[in-house]
Design an enzyme around this catalytic site. Structure first.
Site, short mmCIF file in Angstrom:
data_model
loop_
_atom_site.label_atom_id
_atom_site.label_comp_id
_atom_site.label_asym_id
_atom_site.label_seq_id
_atom_site.Cartn_x
_atom_site.Cartn_y
_atom_site.Cartn_z
N GLU A 152 0.84 -1.20 0.00
CA GLU A 152 0.00 0.00 0.00
C GLU A 152 0.88 1.25 0.00
O GLU A 152 1.69 1.44 0.91
CB GLU A 152 -0.90 -0.01 1.24
CG GLU A 152 -1.91 -1.15 1.20
CD GLU A 152 -2.41 -1.55 2.59
OE1 GLU A 152 -2.17 -0.80 3.56
OE2 GLU A 152 -3.01 -2.62 2.69
N GLU B 281 -4.80 -6.47 2.48
CA GLU B 281 -3.59 -7.22 2.81
C GLU B 281 -3.72 -8.68 2.38
O GLU B 281 -2.78 -9.27 1.86
CB GLU B 281 -3.31 -7.15 4.32
CG GLU B 281 -2.76 -5.82 4.79
CD GLU B 281 -3.84 -4.77 5.00
OE1 GLU B 281 -5.03 -5.09 4.85
OE2 GLU B 281 -3.47 -3.61 5.31
N PHE C 106 2.11 -2.13 9.03
CA PHE C 106 2.19 -2.46 10.45
C PHE C 106 1.94 -3.95 10.66
O PHE C 106 0.97 -4.48 10.13
CB PHE C 106 1.16 -1.66 11.25
CG PHE C 106 1.43 -0.18 11.24
CD1 PHE C 106 2.22 0.41 12.22
CD2 PHE C 106 0.90 0.64 10.25
CE1 PHE C 106 2.46 1.77 12.21
CE2 PHE C 106 1.15 2.00 10.23
CZ PHE C 106 1.94 2.57 11.21
N ASP D 231 0.74 -5.34 12.99
CA ASP D 231 -0.56 -5.51 13.64
C ASP D 231 -1.65 -5.90 12.64
O ASP D 231 -2.65 -6.49 13.01
CB ASP D 231 -0.95 -4.21 14.35
CG ASP D 231 0.18 -3.63 15.17
OD1 ASP D 231 0.11 -3.69 16.40
OD2 ASP D 231 1.16 -3.13 14.56
N HIS E 24 -1.14 -0.46 16.58
CA HIS E 24 -0.01 -0.11 15.70
C HIS E 24 1.31 -0.18 16.44
O HIS E 24 2.27 0.49 16.05
CB HIS E 24 -0.18 1.30 15.13
CG HIS E 24 -1.43 1.53 14.36
ND1 HIS E 24 -2.65 1.75 14.94
CD2 HIS E 24 -1.66 1.56 13.02
CE1 HIS E 24 -3.56 1.92 14.01
NE2 HIS E 24 -3.00 1.80 12.83
#
Lengths: 340, 371
Positions: A29, A70, A93, A95, A139
């Site tokens: 991204e 993702e 991230f 996360d 994050h």
């Protein structure tokens, strides 16, 4: 030799490997930014500017801005790796990795084994991790223990700009999937980094300090803190060995064993959530294999078992610190028994 | 009251900007004579003794071992008290340190950066060079040995730079030079140095070469104003292949440390930083292949050709050969039975690295040779 930031070191590794090998692509991204919109191309270069410049150098065909899915682009990267490219996917991230666990845990990690050793999956997933960035609980996690848990994945955690460049080039040249962890608080740290490409081997720990009294094992950004603690303790006459394992999978447990047998004292510093993390894993292995060498109980310097707090004051208390490492080392020095 | 002297991080070599105390050899409160070793200083190349500039009592160790500090930073205090003088109290020493640290901070903001190596484009690829000394002075080229780099001359080069325009180069496959070899044997490496001299517009130069670099210098004898060779390769068949293959194979500090120890009469001179620096060099793409090619081309089957004895017979320029009597890489016996025109000097208690172990003595000999 020029001083370079961690950010520049990662960018240089990507750029040099893309120049060396046309199969290397970068996707994620906003890795360039500006796709399909009027305005500036390559305005972003990833959320913290790490991949900036690559699109202009190698074109949109090799630097792919992906949609915010993702699961989609990590799956595509795994497939691209399987069919001959060497993708470096940027998952912002760590996360967010949860939405593509199947692609990583069940597909990328297993291809080699499910296809009788005939498949190669030269996939790298770069991801930011770690606290201190005031980015709150979604994050700020470390999560490398989750990936270390999965056979078939390799996990690298560079602790400095020099380490980042050498480990990333090794990751790109590796034929197995590698999850590459970049601590967001390290991007502006600078040190001397060679201009030429070089590799750091996986599964070979690095000793950043050598001393006879206490062995400290630390990962990623924690290595910097452990070094600072060791320097402070040197002034008190306590000599520490600091081990940076560089990769948690494969893990160089032999070097840790050797050092613990020499010092008889172990402190493990791990920023990851404290249950089933690298500190518990290493402590268990040492307790099993070198219990007789221990002159004091093992100490773990880890955060409490809570989400990472958003409050800056609480986050500072939550994270491992130089002071906490110093205290742990003093405790293993005081709490030990004499050498037999 | 007692006179206070500050100990500062010494500058050992042109490019040294920081260093650390590896070990204090004197404790706080101990007597120190002027010139006596008070600490060991670790640099990127070697661990060296730091001799006390004053006579007195070591009152403070300002920096702990292992902590990196800039060159010139205060690291300790010695108090010199004459007969009947009162000892300086702790407060006076604190004030003295604070003043020296303030001076140092002031100097540091004004200091010029150390000379940096530059890259020269040559017909065989980019070669790195560190230049020091007056531009109008006669040129003197320093050629390192197998696996070395221009930093090996860190102690010698500043001494020679007072009289010469010194140019320490990195051979192909080494340091900051190209890692692609046009050829790996001594004539090919000599052609690289010749290409560098042409690129710099230098005709003839004084040549100083160490080990493999000594043989390279011999191969360039026709271009030399003088030759100063330190334990040069090419004068006999023996070479310690444990060193050559150990150097190539070592991937970790623990493997490399004992290998590098073979270079020095006192292996404890090899510090952690030197080992780390060599490991970093060896990890660069192309280095291992280059070192293997050089070893295969020059030390095939663990022997050297020894072909340069004949060259020495024919040389008409002043030639110096220096050898450490405790050299464990190339035996000192290779300095025997050389032509009478060659000045041969053997250093006792010295290993393969006379330019690091005996820099001052060697600089004097080179100045006598390169006239």
């Amino acid at each position: 030799m020029a001083k370079k930031s961690f950010r520049q070191a990662v960018n240089e590794a990507l750029s040099q490997e893309m120049a060396r090998d046309p199969r290397v692509i970068v996707m994620g991204e906003d890795v360039a930014g500006g796709l399909g919109a009027p305005g500036e191309d390559d305005a972003w270069g990833g959320p913290l500017g790490v991949t900036k410049g690559l699109m202009k150098q190698f074109g949109r065909e090799r630097v792919l801005d992906t949609p915010i899915t993702e699961s989609g682009f990590i799956g595509a990267a795994a497939g691209a790796a399987l069919t001959g490219l060497r993708p470096v996917a940027d998952l912002m991230f760590v996360d967010f990795m949860g939405v593509c666990f199947d692609q990583i845990f069940n597909q990328a990690a297993k291809f080699k084994y499910m296809f009788g050793g005939k498949a190669r999956t030269p996939l790298v997933i770069r991801t930011m991790y770690g606290g201190g960035f005031r980015a709150a609980s979604q994050h700020s996690q470390c999560l490398y223990p989750l990936f270390t848990h999965i056979p078939g994945l390799k996990v690298a955690i560079p602790s400095s700009p020099y380490e980042a460049k050498g480990l990333l080039i090794q990751a790109i040249r590796d034929d197995d999937p590698v999850i590459f962890f970049e601590h967001k608080m390290l991007y502006d740290i600078e040190e001397e980094v060679p201009d030429e490409p070089y590799t750091l081997p996986f599964g070979e720990a690095n000793l950043t300090r050598e001393g006879d009294d206490v062995t400290i094992v630390a990962f990623g950004r924690m290595v910097m803190l452990a070094n600072e603690a060791a320097d402070r303790l040197a002034g008190e006459g306590i000599a520490c060995t600091v081990i940076d394992p560089r990769t948690t999978s494969p893990l160089d447990i032999e070097t840790i064993l050797e050092e613990v047998r020499a010092t008889g004292r172990l402190v493990v510093v791990d920023e990851a959530h404290p249950r089933c993390n690298m500190a518990t894993d290493i402590s268990a292995q040492i307790a099993e294999r070198a219990f007789e060498a221990l002159r004091a109980p093992i100490r773990m310097v880890v955060p409490p078992h809570t989400p990472v707090p958003f409050s800056p004051a609480l986050e500072d208390i939550y994270l491992p610190s130089v002071a906490k490492i110093v205290d742990a080392v003093r405790a293993v020095m005081a709490g030990g028994r004499k050498a037999a | 009251m007692a006179q206070l002297h500050v100990l500062v991080m010494p500058k050992m070599g042109l490019s040294m900007t920081e260093g650390m105390v590896a070990r204090w050899l004197k404790g706080v409160g101990e007597q120190v004579a002027s010139g006596e070793e008070v600490a060991e200083i670790e640099t990127s190349k070697i661990t060296a003794a730091y001799e006390s500039p004053a006579h007195g009592t070591l009152r403070r160790q300002i920096v702990a071992p292992g902590v990196m500090v800039p060159v010139g930073a205060p690291i300790g205090v010695i108090a010199e008290s004459g007969a009947g003088e009162a000892e300086a109290d702790e407060a006076a020493i604190d004030a003295f340190i604070a003043a020296r640290e303030a001076d140092f901070a002031d100097v540091q903001t004004k200091a010029a950066p150390p000379p940096a190596p530059r890259t020269v484009a040559t017909e065989i690829g980019p070669l790195q060079v560190l230049e020091a000394g007056p531009e109008a002075a006669p040129p003197l080229v320093l050629i390192h040995g197998f696996g070395g780099d221009l930093g090996n001359w860190m102690f010698l080069q500043p001494l020679l730079a007072e009289r010469f325009r010194t140019l320490a180069i990195d051979l192909p496959g080494h340091g900051g030079s190209t890692k692609t070899l046009a050829g790996a044997n001594i004539p090919a490496l000599a052609r690289a140095v010749a290409a560098f001299l042409r690129a710099e517009g230098i005709g003839c130069a004084h040549l100083v070469g160490h080990s493999l670099g000594g043989a390279v210098a011999l191969a360039l004898a026709a271009e030399a104003l003088s030759l100063s060779l330190i334990a040069p390769a090419g004068l006999g068949p023996e070479i310690n292949m444990d060193y050559i293959s150990g150097f190539i194979a070592a991937r970790r500090a623990r493997q490399l440390q004992p290998v590098l120890g073979l270079l020095f009469a006192d292996p404890s001179l090899v510090g952690r930083e030197m080992v780390e620096g060599v490991l970093r060099y060896k990890r660069i793409d192309g280095v291992e292949a280059a070192l293997q090619a050089i070893a295969a081309a020059n030390f095939a089957a663990g022997r050297q050709s020894g072909a340069f004895r004949a060259t020495l017979e024919a040389i008409r320029v002043p030639t110096l050969i220096v050898w450490g009597e405790d050299d464990r890489i190339i035996p000192v016996a290779h300095a025997d039975a050389l032509p009478a025109s060659v000045r041969v000097v053997r250093f006792p208690a010295t290993g393969h690295m006379a330019h690091m172990e005996r820099a001052a003595d060697l600089a004097r000999l080179i100045m006598e040779t390169a006239r």
